[in-house]
Enzyme design. Structure first.
Site, mmCIF file in Angstrom:
data_model
loop_
_atom_site.group_PDB
_atom_site.id
_atom_site.type_symbol
_atom_site.label_atom_id
_atom_site.label_comp_id
_atom_site.label_asym_id
_atom_site.label_seq_id
_atom_site.Cartn_x
_atom_site.Cartn_y
_atom_site.Cartn_z
ATOM 1 N N ARG A 164 0.964 -0.961 0.535
ATOM 2 C CA ARG A 164 0.677 0.028 0.427
ATOM 3 C C ARG A 164 0.573 1.072 0.054
ATOM 4 N NH1 ARG A 164 -1.791 -3.177 -0.989
ATOM 5 N NH2 ARG A 164 -2.950 -4.662 -0.472
ATOM 6 N N SER A 238 -10.850 0.508 4.122
ATOM 7 C CA SER A 238 -9.492 -0.206 4.979
ATOM 8 C C SER A 238 -9.430 0.860 5.677
ATOM 9 C CB SER A 238 -8.195 -1.315 4.328
ATOM 10 O OG SER A 238 -8.313 -2.204 4.471
ATOM 11 N N GLU A 334 -3.978 3.942 5.939
ATOM 12 C CA GLU A 334 -3.869 4.090 4.850
ATOM 13 C C GLU A 334 -4.162 4.840 4.086
ATOM 14 O OE1 GLU A 334 -4.857 -0.013 3.421
ATOM 15 O OE2 GLU A 334 -6.087 0.829 2.140
HETATM 16 C C1 LIG Z 1 -15.461 0.626 -0.153
HETATM 17 C C2 LIG Z 1 -14.159 0.698 -0.565
HETATM 18 C C3 LIG Z 1 -13.017 -0.732 -1.146
HETATM 19 C C4 LIG Z 1 -11.322 -0.502 -1.091
HETATM 20 N N1 LIG Z 1 -11.465 -1.480 -1.461
HETATM 21 C C5 LIG Z 1 -9.650 -1.743 -1.548
HETATM 22 C C6 LIG Z 1 -9.303 -2.914 -1.885
HETATM 23 O O1 LIG Z 1 -9.573 -3.721 -1.654
HETATM 24 N N2 LIG Z 1 -7.692 -2.948 -2.046
HETATM 25 C C7 LIG Z 1 -7.290 -1.363 -2.187
HETATM 26 O O2 LIG Z 1 -5.910 -1.344 -2.072
HETATM 27 N N3 LIG Z 1 -7.963 -0.620 -2.066
HETATM 28 C C8 LIG Z 1 -8.958 -0.111 -1.791
HETATM 29 N N4 LIG Z 1 -9.760 1.331 -1.493
HETATM 30 C C9 LIG Z 1 -9.429 2.691 -1.289
HETATM 31 C C10 LIG Z 1 -9.607 3.007 -2.857
HETATM 32 O O3 LIG Z 1 -10.172 2.696 -3.171
HETATM 33 C C11 LIG Z 1 -7.530 2.790 -3.607
HETATM 34 O O4 LIG Z 1 -7.258 3.104 -2.664
HETATM 35 C C12 LIG Z 1 -8.306 4.001 -4.599
HETATM 36 O O5 LIG Z 1 -7.083 3.630 -5.551
HETATM 37 C C13 LIG Z 1 -8.451 5.732 -4.847
HETATM 38 O O6 LIG Z 1 -8.402 5.203 -5.824
HETATM 39 P P1 LIG Z 1 -9.393 7.323 -6.332
HETATM 40 O O7 LIG Z 1 -9.159 8.088 -7.135
HETATM 41 O O8 LIG Z 1 -10.403 7.255 -5.562
HETATM 42 O O9 LIG Z 1 -7.902 7.817 -5.446
HETATM 43 P P2 LIG Z 1 -8.134 9.606 -4.264
HETATM 44 O O10 LIG Z 1 -8.946 9.104 -2.855
HETATM 45 O O11 LIG Z 1 -9.373 10.910 -5.257
HETATM 46 O O12 LIG Z 1 -6.298 9.233 -3.663
HETATM 47 C C14 LIG Z 1 -6.050 8.601 -3.505
HETATM 48 C C15 LIG Z 1 -4.429 8.980 -3.264
HETATM 49 O O13 LIG Z 1 -4.234 9.926 -4.249
HETATM 50 C C16 LIG Z 1 -3.811 10.480 -5.080
HETATM 51 N N5 LIG Z 1 -4.157 10.577 -6.899
HETATM 52 C C17 LIG Z 1 -5.364 10.249 -6.718
HETATM 53 N N6 LIG Z 1 -5.246 10.093 -8.415
HETATM 54 C C18 LIG Z 1 -3.822 10.625 -8.453
HETATM 55 C C19 LIG Z 1 -2.822 11.511 -9.446
HETATM 56 N N7 LIG Z 1 -3.559 11.247 -10.445
HETATM 57 N N8 LIG Z 1 -1.328 11.396 -9.905
HETATM 58 C C20 LIG Z 1 -1.458 11.998 -8.540
HETATM 59 N N9 LIG Z 1 -2.036 11.200 -7.427
HETATM 60 C C21 LIG Z 1 -3.160 10.802 -7.245
HETATM 61 C C22 LIG Z 1 -4.820 12.313 -4.106
HETATM 62 O O14 LIG Z 1 -4.192 12.882 -4.222
HETATM 63 C C23 LIG Z 1 -4.416 11.102 -2.968
HETATM 64 O O15 LIG Z 1 -3.770 11.657 -1.904
HETATM 65 C C24 LIG Z 1 -11.136 0.890 -0.683
HETATM 66 C C25 LIG Z 1 -12.439 1.842 -0.835
HETATM 67 C C26 LIG Z 1 -13.578 1.817 -0.606
HETATM 68 C C27 LIG Z 1 -13.901 2.818 -0.493
#
Ligand SMILES: Cc1cc2nc3c(=O)[nH]c(=O)nc-3n(C[C@H](O)[C@H](O)[C@H](O)COP(=O)(O)OP(=O)(O)OC[C@H]3O[C@@H](n4cnc5c(N)ncnc54)[C@H](O)[C@@H]3O)c2cc1C
Length: 338
Positions: A164, A238, A334
């Protein structure tokens, strides 16, 4: 390009926290991104790249510029007999890329089905689930430095992927925007189902061979059962990472808690499921005001109705204190906190 002021971010984070961005823009290509990054108007603003907001906890208004990255597009850019390189825009919904791969019978990311968020954020924390991690099928990515507006390509080694984690969540946090990601996916894939209860579920289907689609459907079903749907109950998956502890501490704990689960890591540490520790401290299903711990998975913190990010943060703090008091183990978040 439309710059919006004082924009509510409630719809743009899966906790549903109602904070405001001083300035907000949604971008669909690299050129516009470069224009924004070099514009005098935004030079002194702090900048936050937002994907699907599913790994973020906002605790206050964002006093800078929020850039919603919506760069689209998925295409196969190279293929041979064994594999295909698939390039996707950072704004593509991660699950759409997984479904694209399954539809083309390209294996390697099917176990990462139903993870919310965008392709661009997937390398940031090296998303993982059900025995797979993004890094295993990652080829390279492209992006732009905030400060200089210069392009850069990162290959796998340079991303410093870890559990992670990656260089983009550490040294380059808030300095680099990912615009495209390339994955190397496998032709004639063999599904991976030796994790958790996947095999038991598959056995119920009584088939001779299983496809990546079969496995992905089982995983999607299990996830639906276990995890709260952010559209109904605010959460970011998480909240904490699973801590990795020394063997000596694990053996000590095992004397007092013989049932404590632990998995040896490649660095010879023991990884403990954080959800187990939190549950053991009695937090599962507990609620403090409008913040709570999910009743089916103690690793997931949830919001009820209108919650402040700081309510979630206070709850997380109390959980951390009780885990350290009980087990001597420090939990780390996380979720990205802003
Ligand atoms: C119900 C649920 C289940 C989940 N299950 C998992 C799982 O099984 N495994 C797992 O690993 N995660 C899981 N997650 C967490 C999440 O889905 C992941 O971390 C996902 O990759 C976040 O993507 P996002 O586009 O929403 O990022 P955001 O929340 O929008 O951003 C997260 C971080 O990344 C940065 N960021 C976003 N896009 C970029 C970019 N293009 N360039 C540089 N930085 C960027 C942001 O600035 C921020 O710091 C879960 C979340 C939820 C709500």
């Amino acid at each position: 390009m439309k710059i919006e002021k004082n924009k509510s971010l409630k719809k743009f984070n899966t906790f549903g926290i109602d904070v405001r961005a001083c300035k907000y823009v949604e971008l669909y290509d690299e050129e516009d991104l470069k224009k924004i990054l070099s514009a005098d108007e935004f030079k002194n603003d702090s900048k936050l790249i937002l994907g699907g907001g599913s790994n973020i906890l906002f605790t206050k208004d964002y006093e800078g510029l929020v850039i919603k990255n919506s760069i689209p597009g998925i295409k196969i850019i190279f293929e041979d007999d064994k594999s295909a390189l698939v390039k996707a825009g950072a704004g593509v919904v991660w699950n759409d890329l997984v479904l694209f791969a399954i539809e083309k019978n390209l294996g390697g990311i099917e176990n990462l089905i139903s993870i919310p968020g965008t392709v661009g954020a997937a390398p940031v924390q090296n998303i993982g689930a059900y025995g797979e991690e993004l890094m295993n099928k990652f080829h390279s990515l492209k992006g732009i430095y905030f400060e200089t507006g210069k392009d850069a390509i990162f290959e796998r080694e340079e991303c410093r992927f870890d559990y992670r984690n990656s260089i983009f969540k550490k040294e380059l946090k808030g300095q680099f925007v990912i615009t495209y990601v390339i994955l190397q996916l496998i032709k004639n894939p063999r599904p991976v189902f030796n994790y958790g209860t996947i095999k038991n579920e598959l056995d119920k289907q009584n088939k001779e061979n299983y496809s990546i689609k079969d496995v992905s459907e089982i995983i999607a079903g299990i996830r639906k059962e276990k995890l709260p749907d952010p559209a109904v109950t605010g959460n970011a998956g998480s909240f904490f990472k699973n801590p990795e502890i020394d063997k000596s501490l694990f053996l000590e704990l095992k004397k007092e808690y013989p049932e404590i689960p632990g998995f040896t890591t490649p660095c010879d540490k023991i990884k403990i499921p954080a959800g187990w520790l939190i549950e053991k401290c009695g937090w599962k299903g507990k609620r403090i005001g409008n913040a709570g711990v999910h009743d089916k998975q103690a690793l997931v913190l949830v919001t009820y109705g209108n919650t402040n990010g700081s309510d979630i943060l206070s709850l997380a703090c109390e959980i951390k204190i009780s885990v350290i008091k009980t087990f001597g183990i420090e939990l780390t978040e996380e979720v990205n906190i802003y």
